[in-house]
Design an enzyme around this catalytic site. Structure first.
Site, PDB file in Angstrom:
ATOM      1  N   GLY A  86       0.840  -1.197   0.000  1.00 37.95           N
ATOM      2  CA  GLY A  86       0.000   0.000   0.000  1.00 37.95           C
ATOM      3  C   GLY A  86       0.873   1.244   0.000  1.00 37.95           C
ATOM      4  O   GLY A  86       1.797   1.358   0.798  1.00 37.95           O
TER       5      GLY A  86
ATOM      6  N   GLY B 238      25.099  -8.463  19.797  1.00 37.22           N
ATOM      7  CA  GLY B 238      23.983  -7.840  20.517  1.00 37.22           C
ATOM      8  C   GLY B 238      23.371  -8.809  21.512  1.00 37.22           C
ATOM      9  O   GLY B 238      22.817  -9.834  21.110  1.00 37.22           O
TER      10      GLY B 238
ATOM     11  N   SER C 299      21.892  -8.983  15.892  1.00 39.13           N
ATOM     12  CA  SER C 299      20.634  -8.554  16.536  1.00 39.13           C
ATOM     13  C   SER C 299      20.942  -7.328  17.371  1.00 39.13           C
ATOM     14  O   SER C 299      21.121  -7.408  18.579  1.00 39.13           O
ATOM     15  CB  SER C 299      20.074  -9.691  17.387  1.00 39.13           C
ATOM     16  OG  SER C 299      21.089 -10.262  18.199  1.00 39.13           O
TER      17      SER C 299
ATOM     18  N   ASP D 143       5.578  -0.676  15.720  1.00 37.28           N
ATOM     19  CA  ASP D 143       7.029  -0.509  15.610  1.00 37.28           C
ATOM     20  C   ASP D 143       7.429   0.703  14.774  1.00 37.28           C
ATOM     21  O   ASP D 143       8.569   1.175  14.884  1.00 37.28           O
ATOM     22  CB  ASP D 143       7.664  -1.751  14.955  1.00 37.28           C
ATOM     23  CG  ASP D 143       7.830  -2.912  15.933  1.00 37.28           C
ATOM     24  OD1 ASP D 143       7.258  -2.848  17.040  1.00 37.28           O
ATOM     25  OD2 ASP D 143       8.519  -3.882  15.566  1.00 37.28           O
TER      26      ASP D 143
ATOM     27  N   HIS E   7      -2.255 -23.122  46.009  1.00 38.88           N
ATOM     28  CA  HIS E   7      -1.082 -23.873  46.461  1.00 38.88           C
ATOM     29  C   HIS E   7      -1.141 -25.288  45.897  1.00 38.88           C
ATOM     30  O   HIS E   7      -2.189 -25.908  45.936  1.00 38.88           O
ATOM     31  CB  HIS E   7      -1.064 -23.958  47.983  1.00 38.88           C
ATOM     32  CG  HIS E   7       0.072 -24.812  48.481  1.00 38.88           C
ATOM     33  ND1 HIS E   7       1.370 -24.357  48.497  1.00 38.88           N
ATOM     34  CD2 HIS E   7       0.103 -26.093  48.943  1.00 38.88           C
ATOM     35  CE1 HIS E   7       2.159 -25.319  48.968  1.00 38.88           C
ATOM     36  NE2 HIS E   7       1.421 -26.385  49.232  1.00 38.88           N
TER      37      HIS E   7
HETATM   38  P1  FAD Z   1       4.988  -5.764  11.969  1.00 40.42           P
HETATM   39  O1  FAD Z   1       4.652  -6.971  12.768  1.00 40.42           O
HETATM   40  O2  FAD Z   1       6.390  -5.601  11.523  1.00 40.42           O
HETATM   41  O3  FAD Z   1       4.017  -5.766  10.738  1.00 40.42           O
HETATM   42  C1  FAD Z   1       4.099  -4.845   9.713  1.00 40.42           C
HETATM   43  C2  FAD Z   1       3.466  -5.455   8.473  1.00 40.42           C
HETATM   44  O4  FAD Z   1       3.286  -4.430   7.504  1.00 40.42           O
HETATM   45  C3  FAD Z   1       4.305  -6.534   7.808  1.00 40.42           C
HETATM   46  O5  FAD Z   1       3.501  -7.637   7.472  1.00 40.42           O
HETATM   47  C4  FAD Z   1       4.824  -5.852   6.539  1.00 40.42           C
HETATM   48  O6  FAD Z   1       5.022  -6.754   5.462  1.00 40.42           O
HETATM   49  C5  FAD Z   1       3.662  -4.931   6.238  1.00 40.42           C
HETATM   50  N1  FAD Z   1       4.007  -3.769   5.422  1.00 40.42           N
HETATM   51  C6  FAD Z   1       5.026  -2.902   5.578  1.00 40.42           C
HETATM   52  N2  FAD Z   1       4.945  -1.915   4.660  1.00 40.42           N
HETATM   53  C7  FAD Z   1       3.851  -2.176   3.911  1.00 40.42           C
HETATM   54  C8  FAD Z   1       3.219  -1.509   2.840  1.00 40.42           C
HETATM   55  N3  FAD Z   1       3.689  -0.361   2.342  1.00 40.42           N
HETATM   56  N4  FAD Z   1       2.113  -2.072   2.292  1.00 40.42           N
HETATM   57  C9  FAD Z   1       1.606  -3.236   2.801  1.00 40.42           C
HETATM   58  N5  FAD Z   1       2.147  -3.891   3.826  1.00 40.42           N
HETATM   59  C10 FAD Z   1       3.252  -3.356   4.377  1.00 40.42           C
HETATM   60  N6  FAD Z   1       7.298  -8.800  20.532  1.00 40.42           N
HETATM   61  C11 FAD Z   1       6.633  -9.272  21.611  1.00 40.42           C
HETATM   62  O7  FAD Z   1       5.792  -8.551  22.161  1.00 40.42           O
HETATM   63  N7  FAD Z   1       6.862 -10.529  22.093  1.00 40.42           N
HETATM   64  C12 FAD Z   1       7.776 -11.344  21.526  1.00 40.42           C
HETATM   65  O8  FAD Z   1       7.960 -12.468  21.992  1.00 40.42           O
HETATM   66  C13 FAD Z   1       8.490 -10.883  20.415  1.00 40.42           C
HETATM   67  N8  FAD Z   1       9.399 -11.668  19.812  1.00 40.42           N
HETATM   68  C14 FAD Z   1      10.077 -11.199  18.724  1.00 40.42           C
HETATM   69  C15 FAD Z   1      11.042 -12.015  18.157  1.00 40.42           C
HETATM   70  C16 FAD Z   1      11.755 -11.573  17.066  1.00 40.42           C
HETATM   71  C17 FAD Z   1      12.785 -12.466  16.447  1.00 40.42           C
HETATM   72  C18 FAD Z   1      11.473 -10.293  16.506  1.00 40.42           C
HETATM   73  C19 FAD Z   1      12.195  -9.802  15.293  1.00 40.42           C
HETATM   74  C20 FAD Z   1      10.526  -9.473  17.070  1.00 40.42           C
HETATM   75  C21 FAD Z   1       9.822  -9.915  18.198  1.00 40.42           C
HETATM   76  N9  FAD Z   1       8.874  -9.120  18.829  1.00 40.42           N
HETATM   77  C22 FAD Z   1       8.213  -9.577  19.931  1.00 40.42           C
HETATM   78  C23 FAD Z   1       8.553  -7.770  18.330  1.00 40.42           C
HETATM   79  C24 FAD Z   1       7.258  -7.800  17.491  1.00 40.42           C
HETATM   80  O9  FAD Z   1       7.414  -8.731  16.441  1.00 40.42           O
HETATM   81  C25 FAD Z   1       6.952  -6.432  16.938  1.00 40.42           C
HETATM   82  O10 FAD Z   1       6.946  -5.487  17.987  1.00 40.42           O
HETATM   83  C26 FAD Z   1       5.600  -6.421  16.258  1.00 40.42           C
HETATM   84  O11 FAD Z   1       5.559  -7.345  15.204  1.00 40.42           O
HETATM   85  C27 FAD Z   1       5.265  -5.035  15.724  1.00 40.42           C
HETATM   86  O12 FAD Z   1       4.014  -5.060  15.125  1.00 40.42           O
HETATM   87  P2  FAD Z   1       3.635  -4.043  13.947  1.00 40.42           P
HETATM   88  O13 FAD Z   1       2.228  -4.358  13.602  1.00 40.42           O
HETATM   89  O14 FAD Z   1       3.987  -2.679  14.355  1.00 40.42           O
HETATM   90  O15 FAD Z   1       4.617  -4.393  12.748  1.00 40.42           O
HETATM   91  P1  NAI Z   2      17.657  -5.018  21.445  1.00 39.34           P
HETATM   92  O1  NAI Z   2      17.502  -3.546  21.415  1.00 39.34           O
HETATM   93  O2  NAI Z   2      16.849  -5.819  22.378  1.00 39.34           O
HETATM   94  O3  NAI Z   2      19.174  -5.387  21.714  1.00 39.34           O
HETATM   95  C1  NAI Z   2      20.213  -4.947  20.893  1.00 39.34           C
HETATM   96  C2  NAI Z   2      21.517  -5.114  21.632  1.00 39.34           C
HETATM   97  O4  NAI Z   2      22.565  -4.926  20.717  1.00 39.34           O
HETATM   98  C3  NAI Z   2      21.693  -4.090  22.749  1.00 39.34           C
HETATM   99  O5  NAI Z   2      22.095  -4.740  23.929  1.00 39.34           O
HETATM  100  C4  NAI Z   2      22.748  -3.140  22.196  1.00 39.34           C
HETATM  101  O6  NAI Z   2      23.545  -2.562  23.203  1.00 39.34           O
HETATM  102  C5  NAI Z   2      23.544  -4.089  21.319  1.00 39.34           C
HETATM  103  N1  NAI Z   2      24.278  -3.424  20.229  1.00 39.34           N
HETATM  104  C6  NAI Z   2      23.823  -2.437  19.426  1.00 39.34           C
HETATM  105  N2  NAI Z   2      24.779  -2.114  18.521  1.00 39.34           N
HETATM  106  C7  NAI Z   2      25.842  -2.907  18.765  1.00 39.34           C
HETATM  107  C8  NAI Z   2      27.113  -3.064  18.171  1.00 39.34           C
HETATM  108  N3  NAI Z   2      27.480  -2.328  17.121  1.00 39.34           N
HETATM  109  N4  NAI Z   2      27.951  -3.977  18.688  1.00 39.34           N
HETATM  110  C9  NAI Z   2      27.595  -4.752  19.735  1.00 39.34           C
HETATM  111  N5  NAI Z   2      26.398  -4.643  20.354  1.00 39.34           N
HETATM  112  C10 NAI Z   2      25.521  -3.755  19.865  1.00 39.34           C
HETATM  113  O7  NAI Z   2      17.419  -5.466  19.917  1.00 39.34           O
HETATM  114  P2  NAI Z   2      17.144  -6.886  19.272  1.00 39.34           P
HETATM  115  O8  NAI Z   2      17.592  -7.988  20.148  1.00 39.34           O
HETATM  116  O9  NAI Z   2      17.667  -6.772  17.889  1.00 39.34           O
HETATM  117  O10 NAI Z   2      15.579  -6.938  19.227  1.00 39.34           O
HETATM  118  C11 NAI Z   2      14.859  -5.880  18.609  1.00 39.34           C
HETATM  119  C12 NAI Z   2      13.581  -5.656  19.299  1.00 39.34           C
HETATM  120  O11 NAI Z   2      12.655  -6.684  18.977  1.00 39.34           O
HETATM  121  C13 NAI Z   2      13.649  -5.695  20.821  1.00 39.34           C
HETATM  122  O12 NAI Z   2      14.098  -4.488  21.364  1.00 39.34           O
HETATM  123  C14 NAI Z   2      12.238  -5.946  21.172  1.00 39.34           C
HETATM  124  O13 NAI Z   2      11.540  -4.742  21.122  1.00 39.34           O
HETATM  125  C15 NAI Z   2      11.771  -6.866  20.057  1.00 39.34           C
HETATM  126  N6  NAI Z   2      11.812  -8.255  20.519  1.00 39.34           N
HETATM  127  C16 NAI Z   2      11.026  -8.606  21.572  1.00 39.34           C
HETATM  128  C17 NAI Z   2      11.045  -9.884  22.059  1.00 39.34           C
HETATM  129  C18 NAI Z   2      10.226 -10.210  23.238  1.00 39.34           C
HETATM  130  O14 NAI Z   2       9.387  -9.413  23.596  1.00 39.34           O
HETATM  131  N7  NAI Z   2      10.431 -11.355  23.862  1.00 39.34           N
HETATM  132  C19 NAI Z   2      11.875 -10.916  21.449  1.00 39.34           C
HETATM  133  C20 NAI Z   2      12.709 -10.423  20.393  1.00 39.34           C
HETATM  134  C21 NAI Z   2      12.638  -9.146  19.940  1.00 39.34           C
END
Ligand code: FAD
Ligand code: NAI
Length: 485
Positions: free
Chosen positions: A122, A200, A289, A332, A464
């Site tokens: 979009g 990271g 990461s 995000d 408990h």
């Molecule tokens: P997104 O989930 O990124 O969705 C955005 C969507 O928009 C995508 O489908 C993309 O393709 C689509 N899009 C983008 N631009 C366009 C466009 N122009 N037209 C149409 N579609 C488009 N958060 C937690 O709370 N708990 C967790 O356990 C957790 N684990 C994570 C593990 C990993 C490995 C990662 C990377 C992230 C994790 N997160 C977790 C973070 C979480 O995934 C994000 O915070 C969340 O997905 C954000 O939601 P969103 O709707 O803002 O964006």
């Molecule tokens: P993060 O922000 O959690 O961690 C990034 C880490 O990388 C930090 O500790 C930072 O100091 C370090 N870093 C940054 N630049 C660096 C460099 N040049 N060299 C070495 N270390 C460096 O980011 P991450 O793990 O990539 O995850 C992104 C986001 O996704 C999280 O912040 C979170 O919001 C979301 N997420 C949430 C999860 C959950 O809720 N369980 C699981 C995974 C992701």
């Protein structure tokens, strides 16, 4: 001819799809556009969370935890298994099936709630002044082009942008998803690497590092900051670090990453350690990461003058309103924690605001969970934040070692910690490291939403034997009157 909608949502992740469903529940005619494709090129709504984030990472964490239990902990229960092996392809296949169930579930929810789904990208075309453009009766809004299998032009009176985020790469080190992996590649490694490097030690680094360590990889995590999990309560972070050290997850703090060389044989990472020594780390795979960047690629924000900040995030106010009338942004792609449940809450709140209701997101009670073992979960302020802010507080902790259910489970790592206002006893923060912290934290979130005191929790009857008794006991500990410790 363009199709008219009350609300167009761009992005079908947790912020977008939940916002679309809530808007439809409120009686609006809603479109949701999402471009994510599954392996066959079909729609895969759910965004990062469903496809390469929350859901697949938790599936792999579960599989790898079963493997570790079978290998290391079954014997103490009297169960002998012989040699336990892991079929990585099957584990990854199961994860893909879990993802697909979630994609299909969202498509079903769109149908159920009469949300029109468009598979494609979009992009803003132009603002439509009231009385112009679209079909007759248009009250203005925005023209959005959908580019995908079929091209469409939509006009929406209100637009919610929920385009999410992408993994941040190290400068000059592109993800090839073969050797140098973002979260995407990290979730589909085909065989357990002998040596895995992670740059990271944030949430992804610890979760994905744990998965592959449990399966047998020698994992080294390189962190730039000198402190481990700086955003986490120090006492909790220290306890978690002890557990990770014991498991053999090598975490080096205070490093400075230098040159990274990628070849067929693997990846070589040159870095300077905290002592200032030059070190070379050779690994088979490297996960990078180091955080995520807001995604507005393809949105054509310039066409309508949608304002972005210097990080590329869409600028919004406290209500998720952008600089353009009728355009909102959630999840995000805007400020605040990058968490799926934060995105969902914003999506719901915006739909309700569009309907003239008072949508609300309480940023003080958004829980965080890191799904490692032990799990780490928290809500509210940390002890170091309270000190910095000069808030007078009382702290109470209770170790799982003294909890009967934790002993029966065979998992007594960690503690529950309460922080309460010294004068009013209002709960200011709850921090947990230990078994099922992800589930236990919900009670603390509810308590803080209702502005409960530590004494309120201490006086509530908890089942408990349950891990939740550790929560009650930590609340009692605020008043120095634990019963079981
Ligand atoms: P997104 O989930 O990124 O969705 C955005 C969507 O928009 C995508 O489908 C993309 O393709 C689509 N899009 C983008 N631009 C366009 C466009 N122009 N037209 C149409 N579609 C488009 N958060 C937690 O709370 N708990 C967790 O356990 C957790 N684990 C994570 C593990 C990993 C490995 C990662 C990377 C992230 C994790 N997160 C977790 C973070 C979480 O995934 C994000 O915070 C969340 O997905 C954000 O939601 P969103 O709707 O803002 O964006
Ligand atoms: P993060 O922000 O959690 O961690 C990034 C880490 O990388 C930090 O500790 C930072 O100091 C370090 N870093 C940054 N630049 C660096 C460099 N040049 N060299 C070495 N270390 C460096 O980011 P991450 O793990 O990539 O995850 C992104 C986001 O996704 C999280 O912040 C979170 O919001 C979301 N997420 C949430 C999860 C959950 O809720 N369980 C699981 C995974 C992701």
């Amino acid at each position: 001819m363009s199709k008219q909608f009350d609300v167009i949502v761009i992005g079908g992740g947790p912020g977008g799809y939940i916002g679309a469903i809530r808007a439809a529940q409120l009686g609006f005619n809603v479109a949701c556009i999402d471009e994510w494709k599954n392996a066959a090129g079909g729609p895969a709504p759910g965004g990062t969370c469903t496809n390469v984030g929350c859901i697949p990472s938790k599936a792999l964490l579960q599989s790898s935890e079963h493997f570790e239990h079978a290998n290391k902990h079954f014997a103490e229960h009297g169960i002998s298994t012989g040699k336990v092996t892991m079929d990585v392809a099957k584990m990854v296949g199961r994860k893909d099936a879990v993802v697909k169930q979630n994609n299909d579930g969202i498509l079903y929810l769109f149908k159920k709630n009469k949300v029109s789904f468009f598979h494609g990208r979009g992009s803003f075309v132009k603002a439509v002044p009231p009385g112009e453009g679209g079909t007759s009766g248009s009250t203005g809004g925005y023209e959005i082009k959908v580019t995908g299998a079929a091209e469409e032009t939509l006009v929406g009176k209100q637009v919610i942008v929920a385009t999410g985020s992408n993994a941040r790469a190290l400068p000059g080190v592109a993800f090839d998803e073969e050797n140098i992996l973002s979260n995407d590649g990290a979730l589909r490694i085909g065989a357990v690497p002998k040596k895995l490097g992670v740059i990271g030690s944030g949430v992804i680094g610890l979760e994905m590092g744990s998965v592959w360590r449990r399966l047998g990889a020698d994992v080294t995590v390189l962190e730039g900051l000198p402190t481990f999990l700086g955003a986490v309560d120090e006492q909790i972070a220290k306890e978690a670090k002890k557990a990770f050290d014991k498991q053999g997850l090598k975490i080096e703090l205070g490093v400075k990453i230098g040159e990274i060389k990628n070849s067929k044989k693997g990846v070589s990472v040159a870095y300077t350690n905290a002592k200032g020594e030059a070190v070379a780390l050779d690994v088979d795979k490297l996960i990078v990461s180091i955080g995520r960047v807001p995604n507005t690629i393809g949105l054509n924000a310039e066409a309508v003058g949608l304002q972005l900040d210097e990080r590329g995030a869409i600028v919004v106010d406290g209500d998720c309103k952008t600089n353009l009338p009728g355009v909102w942004a959630v999840g995000d792609v805007v400020r605040g924690p990058m968490l799926a449940h934060k995105a969902e809450e914003e999506g719901v709140a915006v739909a309700e605001r569009i309907a003239g209701q008072h949508g609300h997101v309480n940023f003080n009670t958004i829980p965080w969970v890191i799904y490692t073992s032990p799990e780490i979960a928290w809500v509210g302020r940390t002890e170091q934040q309270l000190k910095e802010q000069g808030v007078k507080y009382k702290a109470g902790t209770f170790p799982f070692l003294a909890n009967g259910r934790a002993r029966a489970l065979g998992d007594t790592t960690g503690m529950v910690k309460f922080l309460a206002d010294a004068a009013t006893d209002e709960i200011l923060g709850v921090h947990i490291v230990g078994p099922m912290a992800s589930e236990l934290i919900a009670e603390a979130v509810v308590a803080m939403e209702f502005k409960a005191s530590a004494e309120d929790i201490a006086r509530i009857c908890h089942a408990h034997p349950s891990l939740s008794e550790a929560t009650k006991e930590a609340a009692l500990a605020v008043d120095k009157r634990t019963l079981n410790f």
